[in-house]
Structures are given as C-alpha cells and as structure tokens.
Design a protein around this motif. Structure first.
Motif, PDB file in Angstrom:
ATOM      1  N   TRP A   1      13.179   3.320  10.221  1.00  0.00           N
ATOM      2  CA  TRP A   1      11.975   3.111  11.005  1.00  0.00           C
ATOM      3  C   TRP A   1      10.790   3.847  10.375  1.00  0.00           C
ATOM      4  O   TRP A   1       9.704   3.279  10.218  1.00  0.00           O
ATOM      5  CB  TRP A   1      12.198   3.578  12.442  1.00  0.00           C
ATOM      6  N   ALA A   2      10.986   5.086  10.004  1.00  0.00           N
ATOM      7  CA  ALA A   2       9.910   5.869   9.386  1.00  0.00           C
ATOM      8  C   ALA A   2       9.445   5.225   8.080  1.00  0.00           C
ATOM      9  O   ALA A   2       8.246   5.154   7.797  1.00  0.00           O
ATOM     10  CB  ALA A   2      10.385   7.301   9.134  1.00  0.00           C
ATOM     11  N   THR A   3      10.396   4.712   7.299  1.00  0.00           N
ATOM     12  CA  THR A   3      10.051   4.066   6.036  1.00  0.00           C
ATOM     13  C   THR A   3       9.307   2.763   6.286  1.00  0.00           C
ATOM     14  O   THR A   3       8.318   2.460   5.611  1.00  0.00           O
ATOM     15  CB  THR A   3      11.321   3.806   5.204  1.00  0.00           C
ATOM     16  N   LEU A   4       9.756   1.995   7.271  1.00  0.00           N
ATOM     17  CA  LEU A   4       9.084   0.741   7.602  1.00  0.00           C
ATOM     18  C   LEU A   4       7.636   0.999   8.014  1.00  0.00           C
ATOM     19  O   LEU A   4       6.730   0.289   7.581  1.00  0.00           O
ATOM     20  CB  LEU A   4       9.838   0.011   8.713  1.00  0.00           C
ATOM     21  N   VAL A   5       7.420   2.012   8.819  1.00  0.00           N
ATOM     22  CA  VAL A   5       6.054   2.341   9.253  1.00  0.00           C
ATOM     23  C   VAL A   5       5.192   2.680   8.046  1.00  0.00           C
ATOM     24  O   VAL A   5       4.049   2.220   7.927  1.00  0.00           O
ATOM     25  CB  VAL A   5       6.067   3.494  10.284  1.00  0.00           C
ATOM     26  N   ARG A   6       5.724   3.474   7.113  1.00  0.00           N
ATOM     27  CA  ARG A   6       4.962   3.848   5.906  1.00  0.00           C
ATOM     28  C   ARG A   6       4.632   2.617   5.063  1.00  0.00           C
ATOM     29  O   ARG A   6       3.522   2.467   4.571  1.00  0.00           O
ATOM     30  CB  ARG A   6       5.733   4.862   5.071  1.00  0.00           C
ATOM     31  N   VAL A   7       5.615   1.723   4.874  1.00  0.00           N
ATOM     32  CA  VAL A   7       5.400   0.531   4.049  1.00  0.00           C
ATOM     33  C   VAL A   7       4.400  -0.415   4.713  1.00  0.00           C
ATOM     34  O   VAL A   7       3.497  -0.942   4.054  1.00  0.00           O
ATOM     35  CB  VAL A   7       6.740  -0.177   3.747  1.00  0.00           C
TER      36      VAL A   7
ATOM     37  N   PRO B   1      12.247  -8.444  -7.041  1.00  0.00           N
ATOM     38  CA  PRO B   1      13.394  -7.541  -6.835  1.00  0.00           C
ATOM     39  C   PRO B   1      13.122  -6.125  -7.353  1.00  0.00           C
ATOM     40  O   PRO B   1      13.557  -5.146  -6.745  1.00  0.00           O
ATOM     41  CB  PRO B   1      14.537  -8.186  -7.615  1.00  0.00           C
ATOM     42  N   ALA B   2      12.397  -6.023  -8.469  1.00  0.00           N
ATOM     43  CA  ALA B   2      12.094  -4.696  -9.017  1.00  0.00           C
ATOM     44  C   ALA B   2      11.196  -3.910  -8.070  1.00  0.00           C
ATOM     45  O   ALA B   2      11.406  -2.718  -7.841  1.00  0.00           O
ATOM     46  CB  ALA B   2      11.426  -4.826 -10.379  1.00  0.00           C
ATOM     47  N   SER B   3      10.210  -4.567  -7.489  1.00  0.00           N
ATOM     48  CA  SER B   3       9.319  -3.857  -6.570  1.00  0.00           C
ATOM     49  C   SER B   3      10.034  -3.521  -5.266  1.00  0.00           C
ATOM     50  O   SER B   3       9.781  -2.471  -4.672  1.00  0.00           O
ATOM     51  CB  SER B   3       8.045  -4.663  -6.294  1.00  0.00           C
ATOM     52  N   LEU B   4      10.957  -4.378  -4.844  1.00  0.00           N
ATOM     53  CA  LEU B   4      11.727  -4.080  -3.642  1.00  0.00           C
ATOM     54  C   LEU B   4      12.610  -2.859  -3.874  1.00  0.00           C
ATOM     55  O   LEU B   4      12.613  -1.916  -3.078  1.00  0.00           O
ATOM     56  CB  LEU B   4      12.586  -5.287  -3.237  1.00  0.00           C
ATOM     57  N   CYS B   5      13.336  -2.847  -4.990  1.00  0.00           N
ATOM     58  CA  CYS B   5      14.189  -1.689  -5.309  1.00  0.00           C
ATOM     59  C   CYS B   5      13.357  -0.453  -5.588  1.00  0.00           C
ATOM     60  O   CYS B   5      13.668   0.638  -5.123  1.00  0.00           O
ATOM     61  CB  CYS B   5      15.058  -1.991  -6.526  1.00  0.00           C
ATOM     62  N   GLY B   6      12.311  -0.624  -6.364  1.00  0.00           N
ATOM     63  CA  GLY B   6      11.507   0.512  -6.782  1.00  0.00           C
ATOM     64  C   GLY B   6      10.622   1.079  -5.703  1.00  0.00           C
ATOM     65  O   GLY B   6      10.188   2.217  -5.786  1.00  0.00           O
ATOM     66  N   ASN B   7      10.348   0.301  -4.685  1.00  0.00           N
ATOM     67  CA  ASN B   7       9.478   0.806  -3.636  1.00  0.00           C
ATOM     68  C   ASN B   7      10.266   1.078  -2.361  1.00  0.00           C
ATOM     69  O   ASN B   7      10.425   2.226  -1.966  1.00  0.00           O
ATOM     70  CB  ASN B   7       8.342  -0.186  -3.370  1.00  0.00           C
TER      71      ASN B   7
ATOM     72  N   PHE C   1      15.310   6.491   0.412  1.00  0.00           N
ATOM     73  CA  PHE C   1      16.040   7.678  -0.034  1.00  0.00           C
ATOM     74  C   PHE C   1      15.133   8.904  -0.103  1.00  0.00           C
ATOM     75  O   PHE C   1      15.568  10.015   0.182  1.00  0.00           O
ATOM     76  CB  PHE C   1      16.723   7.417  -1.378  1.00  0.00           C
ATOM     77  N   TRP C   2      13.867   8.704  -0.478  1.00  0.00           N
ATOM     78  CA  TRP C   2      12.924   9.816  -0.539  1.00  0.00           C
ATOM     79  C   TRP C   2      12.695  10.393   0.863  1.00  0.00           C
ATOM     80  O   TRP C   2      12.761  11.605   1.067  1.00  0.00           O
ATOM     81  CB  TRP C   2      11.608   9.334  -1.156  1.00  0.00           C
ATOM     82  N   VAL C   3      12.454   9.512   1.830  1.00  0.00           N
ATOM     83  CA  VAL C   3      12.244   9.951   3.213  1.00  0.00           C
ATOM     84  C   VAL C   3      13.520  10.594   3.761  1.00  0.00           C
ATOM     85  O   VAL C   3      13.469  11.621   4.444  1.00  0.00           O
ATOM     86  CB  VAL C   3      11.770   8.769   4.103  1.00  0.00           C
ATOM     87  N   ALA C   4      14.680  10.014   3.439  1.00  0.00           N
ATOM     88  CA  ALA C   4      15.950  10.598   3.895  1.00  0.00           C
ATOM     89  C   ALA C   4      16.136  11.996   3.314  1.00  0.00           C
ATOM     90  O   ALA C   4      16.591  12.912   4.020  1.00  0.00           O
ATOM     91  CB  ALA C   4      17.121   9.704   3.496  1.00  0.00           C
TER      92      ALA C   4
END
Length: 190
Positions: free
Chosen positions: A80-86, A121-127, A133-136
C-alpha cells in the motif's frame, strides 16, 4: 538518510555500522574510478550544473521523505505504501507533462513501439519491485541500516553488467565489490 534518521528519529549507527557505511561509500567511489564521466571534462556547462543541483535536491527530498514516513511505515502495508508513492509520482509527472510547452513531443514518445517490449518490463522491475523492497527495508530495519544497504545497488550494477552485458570486472570494481560486501556485513551483524 543517515543524517535525517539521526536528526528526526534519533537513530545511532554504532561503530560497526559507521565503519560499514564508510566502506560502502568507499566502494561506490572506488567503483566509479576509471569511468569516463562528467568529472573528466575540463569545464561544466550550465546544463551540467543545473543537472547536478537538481540531482542533489532530488536525493535530499527522497531521503527526508522516507525518514519522515518511517513511523507510518511501521503500521502500514508495504504494498500500500509503495502504491501510494508510485501513484503520487505518476500524477506529478502527468501534471508536468500536461503543463510543459513541449507536451506534444512527450505524448508522441508514448506511442507504442517494439521498444516497449523491453522498456515496460524493465521499468516495472526497476521501479515498482525495487521500490517495494526499498520501502520494506525501511520498514523492517532502521533507516540508517537500510540506507547503507541500499547503496549496494551500485555494486550490483557492476555484477549484473558483467553477467548480462559482458562488461569486464576491473580491478577497481573487484575492490569495490569486496569493500561493499564487507561494509554491508558490518552493518548487518554489528
């Protein structure tokens, strides 16, 4: 992040974490040596200076932002936190494109092409996945430790470039990898 986590959250690294952070920083610097980059030029252009200033402010705001929400992260779902940031970032970019004088050119570049088969796919994986994982990391450990360990991404770039792009692992890169791994281990286990 180290500075703001100390200032705002009262976090303290301890000697092992401090030495580990210095080793990881040294690794990033050592790994940069020998590359042709902007610092090899004799003079900076106006665009270079503006880009450097923008980069400094972006990292500054990123660091203070993640430290400020550390308390909220501990009570919030990582996805949820990541979705809000994105979503917030995407809306901001959309508003910038809409208001930009060259918006037609930017919209044309969004037209589907074969490049999307690699870029999407690269932007999905890379972002998104990287951000999860960064937020976690920020949620499940101290901001100070997570900040140090996140700098390992620069070192992973060396390794992944060697594996996928067949770039050579130079002496500098080998030293950088050894310094970074040692620093990360000190940060984790002390």
């Amino acid at each position: 992040v180290l500075f703001f986590s100390y200032l705002i959250l009262g976090e303290n690294l301890g000697p092992g974490g401090f030495i580990g952070s210095l080793l990881v920083l040294a690794a990033v610097l050592v790994g940069s040596f020998g590359r042709k980059n902007i610092t090899n030029q004799h003079a900076f252009s106006k665009d270079d200076v503006q880009g450097i200033i923008a980069g400094i402010f972006s990292i500054l705001f990123l660091a203070i932002g993640i430290v400020i929400i550390k308390g909220v992260l501990e009570e919030t779902n990582v996805f949820w936190a990541t979705l809000v940031r994105v979503v917030a970032g995407s809306i901001s970019l959309l508003l910038i494109v809409i208001c930009h004088p060259n918006r037609r050119q930017y919209v044309k570049e969004l037209k589907f092409s074969r490049a999307w088969l690699t870029a999407f796919p690269a932007s999905l994986c890379g972002n998104y996945f990287a951000l999860i994982f960064w937020v976690a990391g920020m949620k499940y450990t101290t901001a100070s430790q997570a900040a140090i360990l996140n700098q390992m991404s620069s070192i992973f770039i060396f390794i992944l470039a060697a594996v996928f792009l067949k770039e050579k692992i130079t002496v500098n890169k080998t030293i950088a990898i050894c310094l970074a791994v040692t620093g990360a281990l000190l940060t984790i286990f002390t």
